[in-house]
Design a protein around this motif. Structure first.
Motif, PDB file in Angstrom:
ATOM      1  N   ASN A  58       0.529  -8.199  15.491  1.00  0.00           N
ATOM      2  CA  ASN A  58       0.043  -7.090  14.799  1.00  0.00           C
ATOM      3  C   ASN A  58       0.257  -6.673  13.795  1.00  0.00           C
ATOM      4  OD1 ASN A  58      -1.541  -7.010  18.035  1.00  0.00           O
ATOM      5  ND2 ASN A  58      -2.708  -7.188  16.818  1.00  0.00           N
ATOM      6  N   GLY A  59      -0.233  -6.450  12.752  1.00  0.00           N
ATOM      7  CA  GLY A  59       0.558  -5.275  11.355  1.00  0.00           C
ATOM      8  C   GLY A  59       1.520  -6.420  10.571  1.00  0.00           C
ATOM      9  N   ALA A  60       1.771  -7.661  11.192  1.00  0.00           N
ATOM     10  CA  ALA A  60       2.359  -8.669  10.787  1.00  0.00           C
ATOM     11  C   ALA A  60       2.270  -9.231   9.165  1.00  0.00           C
ATOM     12  CB  ALA A  60       2.143  -9.895  11.106  1.00  0.00           C
ATOM     13  N   GLY A  61       1.150  -8.114   8.480  1.00  0.00           N
ATOM     14  CA  GLY A  61       0.371  -8.540   7.070  1.00  0.00           C
ATOM     15  C   GLY A  61      -0.232 -10.213   6.931  1.00  0.00           C
ATOM     16  N   LYS A  62      -0.858 -10.946   8.038  1.00  0.00           N
ATOM     17  CA  LYS A  62      -1.663 -11.915   7.653  1.00  0.00           C
ATOM     18  C   LYS A  62      -3.363 -11.936   7.380  1.00  0.00           C
ATOM     19  CE  LYS A  62      -1.669 -11.972  12.536  1.00  0.00           C
ATOM     20  NZ  LYS A  62      -1.209 -10.872  12.897  1.00  0.00           N
ATOM     21  N   THR A  63      -3.290 -10.521   7.805  1.00  0.00           N
ATOM     22  CA  THR A  63      -5.633 -10.499   7.011  1.00  0.00           C
ATOM     23  C   THR A  63      -4.534 -10.246   4.930  1.00  0.00           C
ATOM     24  OG1 THR A  63      -5.902  -9.448   8.672  1.00  0.00           O
ATOM     25  CG2 THR A  63      -6.945  -8.872   7.003  1.00  0.00           C
ATOM     26  N   THR A  64      -3.878  -8.933   5.031  1.00  0.00           N
ATOM     27  CA  THR A  64      -3.706  -8.664   3.737  1.00  0.00           C
ATOM     28  C   THR A  64      -3.240  -9.804   3.348  1.00  0.00           C
ATOM     29  OG1 THR A  64      -2.623  -6.730   5.069  1.00  0.00           O
ATOM     30  CG2 THR A  64      -2.386  -7.277   2.424  1.00  0.00           C
ATOM     31  N   ALA A  99       2.967  -4.363   2.813  1.00  0.00           N
ATOM     32  CA  ALA A  99       2.308  -5.305   4.106  1.00  0.00           C
ATOM     33  C   ALA A  99       2.489  -6.752   3.663  1.00  0.00           C
ATOM     34  CB  ALA A  99       0.917  -5.393   3.902  1.00  0.00           C
ATOM     35  N   GLU A 117      -9.124 -15.370  12.541  1.00  0.00           N
ATOM     36  CA  GLU A 117      -9.451 -14.274  14.062  1.00  0.00           C
ATOM     37  C   GLU A 117     -10.675 -15.253  14.495  1.00  0.00           C
ATOM     38  OE1 GLU A 117      -7.744 -11.136  15.703  1.00  0.00           O
ATOM     39  OE2 GLU A 117      -6.432 -11.217  15.006  1.00  0.00           O
ATOM     40  N   GLN A 122     -11.679 -10.895   9.009  1.00  0.00           N
ATOM     41  CA  GLN A 122     -11.452 -10.365  10.979  1.00  0.00           C
ATOM     42  C   GLN A 122     -12.407  -9.585  11.212  1.00  0.00           C
ATOM     43  OE1 GLN A 122      -8.024  -9.042  10.780  1.00  0.00           O
ATOM     44  NE2 GLN A 122      -7.648  -8.335  13.112  1.00  0.00           N
ATOM     45  N   LEU A 157       4.357   1.282   2.006  1.00  0.00           N
ATOM     46  CA  LEU A 157       4.208   0.223   2.629  1.00  0.00           C
ATOM     47  C   LEU A 157       4.082  -1.431   1.828  1.00  0.00           C
ATOM     48  CD1 LEU A 157       4.281  -1.183   6.083  1.00  0.00           C
ATOM     49  CD2 LEU A 157       1.367  -0.022   5.318  1.00  0.00           C
ATOM     50  N   HIS A 190      -5.028 -15.759  17.421  1.00  0.00           N
ATOM     51  CA  HIS A 190      -3.470 -14.878  18.197  1.00  0.00           C
ATOM     52  C   HIS A 190      -4.337 -15.407  19.381  1.00  0.00           C
ATOM     53  CE1 HIS A 190      -2.224 -10.937  16.111  1.00  0.00           C
ATOM     54  NE2 HIS A 190      -3.503 -10.186  15.963  1.00  0.00           N
ATOM     55  N   PHE A 237       0.951  -1.466   0.267  1.00  0.00           N
ATOM     56  CA  PHE A 237       0.255   0.094  -0.121  1.00  0.00           C
ATOM     57  C   PHE A 237       0.358   1.236   0.155  1.00  0.00           C
ATOM     58  CE2 PHE A 237      -2.349  -3.682   2.480  1.00  0.00           C
ATOM     59  CZ  PHE A 237      -3.005  -3.835   2.008  1.00  0.00           C
TER      60      PHE A 237
HETATM   61  N1  LIG Z   1      -6.409  -1.141   3.345  1.00  0.00           N
HETATM   62  C1  LIG Z   1      -4.979  -0.900   3.818  1.00  0.00           C
HETATM   63  N2  LIG Z   1      -3.649   0.831   3.665  1.00  0.00           N
HETATM   64  C2  LIG Z   1      -3.146   0.514   4.183  1.00  0.00           C
HETATM   65  N3  LIG Z   1      -2.763   0.322   4.815  1.00  0.00           N
HETATM   66  C3  LIG Z   1      -3.363  -0.964   4.655  1.00  0.00           C
HETATM   67  C4  LIG Z   1      -4.316  -1.276   4.878  1.00  0.00           C
HETATM   68  N4  LIG Z   1      -4.616  -2.615   5.133  1.00  0.00           N
HETATM   69  C5  LIG Z   1      -3.331  -3.055   5.286  1.00  0.00           C
HETATM   70  N5  LIG Z   1      -1.822  -2.676   5.441  1.00  0.00           N
HETATM   71  C6  LIG Z   1      -1.300  -2.183   6.767  1.00  0.00           C
HETATM   72  O1  LIG Z   1      -0.546  -3.361   5.999  1.00  0.00           O
HETATM   73  C7  LIG Z   1      -0.131  -3.574   7.630  1.00  0.00           C
HETATM   74  C8  LIG Z   1      -0.811  -5.286   7.618  1.00  0.00           C
HETATM   75  O2  LIG Z   1      -2.039  -5.332   7.784  1.00  0.00           O
HETATM   76  P1  LIG Z   1      -2.242  -6.523   8.742  1.00  0.00           P
HETATM   77  O3  LIG Z   1      -4.022  -6.292   8.503  1.00  0.00           O
HETATM   78  O4  LIG Z   1      -2.179  -7.333   6.809  1.00  0.00           O
HETATM   79  O5  LIG Z   1      -1.926  -7.317   9.751  1.00  0.00           O
HETATM   80  P2  LIG Z   1      -2.542  -8.505  10.540  1.00  0.00           P
HETATM   81  O6  LIG Z   1      -1.240  -9.329  10.426  1.00  0.00           O
HETATM   82  O7  LIG Z   1      -3.897  -8.980   9.930  1.00  0.00           O
HETATM   83  O8  LIG Z   1      -2.386  -7.430  11.989  1.00  0.00           O
HETATM   84  P3  LIG Z   1      -3.734  -7.860  12.916  1.00  0.00           P
HETATM   85  O9  LIG Z   1      -3.551  -8.889  13.636  1.00  0.00           O
HETATM   86  O10 LIG Z   1      -3.716  -6.923  13.616  1.00  0.00           O
HETATM   87  O11 LIG Z   1      -5.254  -8.262  12.586  1.00  0.00           O
HETATM   88  C9  LIG Z   1      -0.427  -2.414   8.408  1.00  0.00           C
HETATM   89  O12 LIG Z   1       0.651  -1.979   8.658  1.00  0.00           O
HETATM   90  C10 LIG Z   1      -1.670  -2.312   7.869  1.00  0.00           C
HETATM   91  O13 LIG Z   1      -1.566  -0.664   8.801  1.00  0.00           O
END
Ligand SMILES: Nc1ncnc2c1ncn2[C@@H]1O[C@H](COP(=O)(O)OP(=O)(O)OP(=O)(O)O)[C@@H](O)[C@H]1O
Ligand SMILES: [Mg+2]
Lengths: 266, 322
Positions: free
Chosen positions: A43-49, A23, A182, A90, A21, A215, A18
């Motif tokens: 958190n923020g590791a990029g799992k959801t992405t 992700a 989650e 999520q 960044l 988590h 993004f």
């Molecule tokens: N649509 C988006 N636009 C900009 N940045 C994003 C977007 N989606 C995610 N990010 C960023 O990408 C990084 C990874 O986010 P992600 O949601 O994949 O983390 P995660 O591992 O699922 O975290 P969590 O355990 O908190 O859910 C984070 O720094 C987040 O801020």
């Protein structure tokens, strides 16, 4: 070839950024057919992405995603879902303005009545499929103890019930691989245990493969056969729960220095 | 004082007044049914319904006048042109963010009106087009004969149009309700609430939105045909964006996600808009014309305050607001 046929999902070197960044930054992982695989990471590791990339919701900028050997990177989400990989979100996406039963029926696969021509020209086929789906939906709702709420708007359910509804609804789509983001977050412990039992049962009875982000370390360690660890957009480690729980990097970076007690898998 | 503010109630008791209101309400029911399927059931804000109305009217008129196409075929052709135009607009903007689609439809409708104003060779420019309603005039006379045979008189010759436009409107309501109750309609509502949820369950959101837009364009084109028959001419002034906005007033009054509410909203809106003609105020005609819209605006504001879901809308289904 034999290897490819045993892995349900193969993700190779996938990237998604993004702006500046990254992700997801070159993540690689495999989900074996019939397994329950957990995906963990801070958190923020990029799992959801990563889920978003794999299911077509985020543009996959690089790398390859194979579902049962078939390359699906850059496919549209609805095509990926129809191929048998269904995900939950999520932030639960129960459709609040629709009754619970309609949430379920919506997800029913192969409803000819979703095409306008069939609505007009094949009303009997539409009704027949609808009856079938309704029956299946009732059974699933019963299994998830949502039967009583079938005719209520989904918006009236509690947070935990919505999670259950989302899972039940995903099952209506006849998935071979379910990605759960989650599933236990915001669910009370007894409902959570139930949800985990459902996962085990669905794998055993219907052969559904699971990849879930969680988590809750106790759930991860006791209910998965494999654990994949992500940090900063990459997969840093994967292996059996025991091996992962014993890994110093995981203990330091993620578990806050604590060892997690292991029970027998149910 | 009292005399200058009095309503000339005599006008409101005339059959001619009510058949005029009825025809306009029928036309706007068709127009706003298209808005309802888009806004109320699909969650896409179509601001260009006046454009589809204009295409329906002009395409029908041009096919009849320049190509000697029989009236009913010309109506089908006009619907085809409107749908094709809708698909071009939809495919270029529905993939983008929701607000881009709204702007694109508004712009497209204005482009249609500009074209009508300036392509004089095809559309007659500001003069407009005449002489496309010979077949309708015959049919209308025939219906009047039948009506007088059963003893129903007709003050201003509007009764046949009134009957036909409401027949079509009611058929449209029945058909739309049927579609809405089908699995197809269910997907539409899912997309309205959460596109990603629908896509994650294997629904091709773009396809459903385009279909919804195609149906809106069809209804818009039909309303344009009836508007042309009502006026017996078509010219660009009939299709100013104001037509789309009256459509929205109708929609909001009747309530989102209710097809029956659209008919109700159209009747109320046009009764108000036309009745204000009889208000005897010391104002100029243009001031009275604006007053009509002020009144409708006030009514809508009051409605928003006390019943935001509209008269027939369901509160549980209000998903646009949050
Ligand atoms: N649509 C988006 N636009 C900009 N940045 C994003 C977007 N989606 C995610 N990010 C960023 O990408 C990084 C990874 O986010 P992600 O949601 O994949 O983390 P995660 O591992 O699922 O975290 P969590 O355990 O908190 O859910 C984070 O720094 C987040 O801020
Ligand atoms: Mg996440």
């Amino acid at each position: 070839m034999t290897d490819a046929s045993r892995s349900m999902l193969e993700v190779r070197d996938v990237t998604c950024s993004f702006g500046g960044l990254r992700a997801v930054d070159g993540a690689t992982l495999t989900v074996e057919e019939g397994s329950i695989t957990a995906l963990i990471g801070p958190n923020g590791a990029g799992k959801t992405t990563l889920f978003n990339v794999v299911t077509g919701f985020c543009p996959c900028q690089r790398g390859s995603v194979r579902l049962s050997g078939r390359e699906i990177a850059r496919w549209a989400p609805h095509r990926i879902a129809r191929l048998g990989m269904v995900r939950t979100f999520q932030l639960t996406k129960a459709l609040s303005a629709m009754p619970v039963i309609d949430n379920m029926l919506l997800a029913a696969a192969d409803q000819p009545g979703e095409r306008l021509v069939n609505v007009v020209l094949r009303p009997r086929a539409v009704r027949a499929r609808e009856r079938e789906a309704r029956e299946q939906a009732r059974e699933l709702l019963a299994a998830f103890r949502l039967e009583r709420h079938a005719d209520e708007y989904a918006g009236t359910l509690s947070g935990g019930q919505r999670k259950l509804l989302e899972l039940a609804r995903a099952l209506m789509a006849r998935p071979r691989l379910l990605l759960l983001d989650e599933p236990l977050a915001g669910v009370n412990p007894s409902l959570g245990r139930e949800l985990l039992r459902h996962m085990q049962r669905l794998r055993a009875e219907d052969g559904i493969t699971f990849l879930f982000i969680e988590h809750d370390m106790e759930a991860v360690m006791n209910h998965s056969d494999r654990v994949v660890v992500m940090a900063e957009g990459r997969v840093i480690l994967s292996g059996s729960p025991r091996a992962v729980a014993a890994d110093e990097r995981v203990i330091d970076a993620y578990l806050g220095g604590k060892h997690v007690p292991l029970e027998e898998i149910v | 004082m009292t005399s200058s503010f009095a309503l000339a109630l005599g006008g409101l008791t005339e059959v001619g007044f009510w058949s005029g209101v009825g025809v306009l309400a029928g036309i706007y029911t068709l127009l706003a049914l298209g808005l309802q399927i888009n806004v109320g059931f699909t969650g896409i804000l179509n601001f260009g319904q006046a454009g589809f109305m204009a295409i329906g009217a002009y395409a029908m008129a041009i096919l009849v006048i320049d190509f000697d196409v029989p009236f009913l075929l010309a109506v089908l052709g006009a619907i085809g042109v409107a749908v094709a135009f809708a698909m071009v607009v939809g495919m270029s903007s529905l993939r983008l963010r929701a607000d881009y689609f709204s702007i694109a439809t508004l712009a497209a409708a204005e482009a249609v009106r500009m074209f009508a104003q300036n392509a004089q060779g095809v559309t007659g420019g500001n003069q407009g087009l005449y002489g496309f309603d010979v077949a309708w005039a015959d049919a209308s006379r025939q219906i009047e004969e039948w009506l007088s045979a059963i003893g129903v008189g007709d003050a201003n010759g509007l009764l046949p149009l009134l009957l036909v436009v409401w027949l079509v409107a009611l058929l449209a309501i029945v058909a739309l309700r049927f579609l809405q109750r089908s699995p197809w309609g269910r997907v539409l509502r899912a997309i309205r609430e959460d596109e990603d949820a629908a896509r994650s369950l294997g629904k091709n959101a773009l396809r459903f939105r385009l279909q919804s837009l195609a149906i809106a364009a069809t209804l818009g084109a039909l309303s344009g045909v009836f508007l042309a028959l009502n006026l017996s001419f078509v010219n660009p002034q009939a299709f100013e964006p104001q037509a789309s906005f009256i459509g929205f007033a109708v929609l909001i009054l009747g309530g989102l996600a209710s097809y029956g509410g659209v008919a109700f909203g159209a009747l109320i809106t046009w009764t108000l808009l036309e009745a204000t003609r009889f208000v005897d105020l010391p104002l100029s005609d243009t001031q009275i014309a604006s007053l009509r819209f002020v009144l409708v605006g006030l009514l809508l504001i009051g409605l928003m305050a006390f019943r935001p879901q509209g008269v027939f809308g369901k509160r549980q289904e209000m998903v646009l607001g949050d």
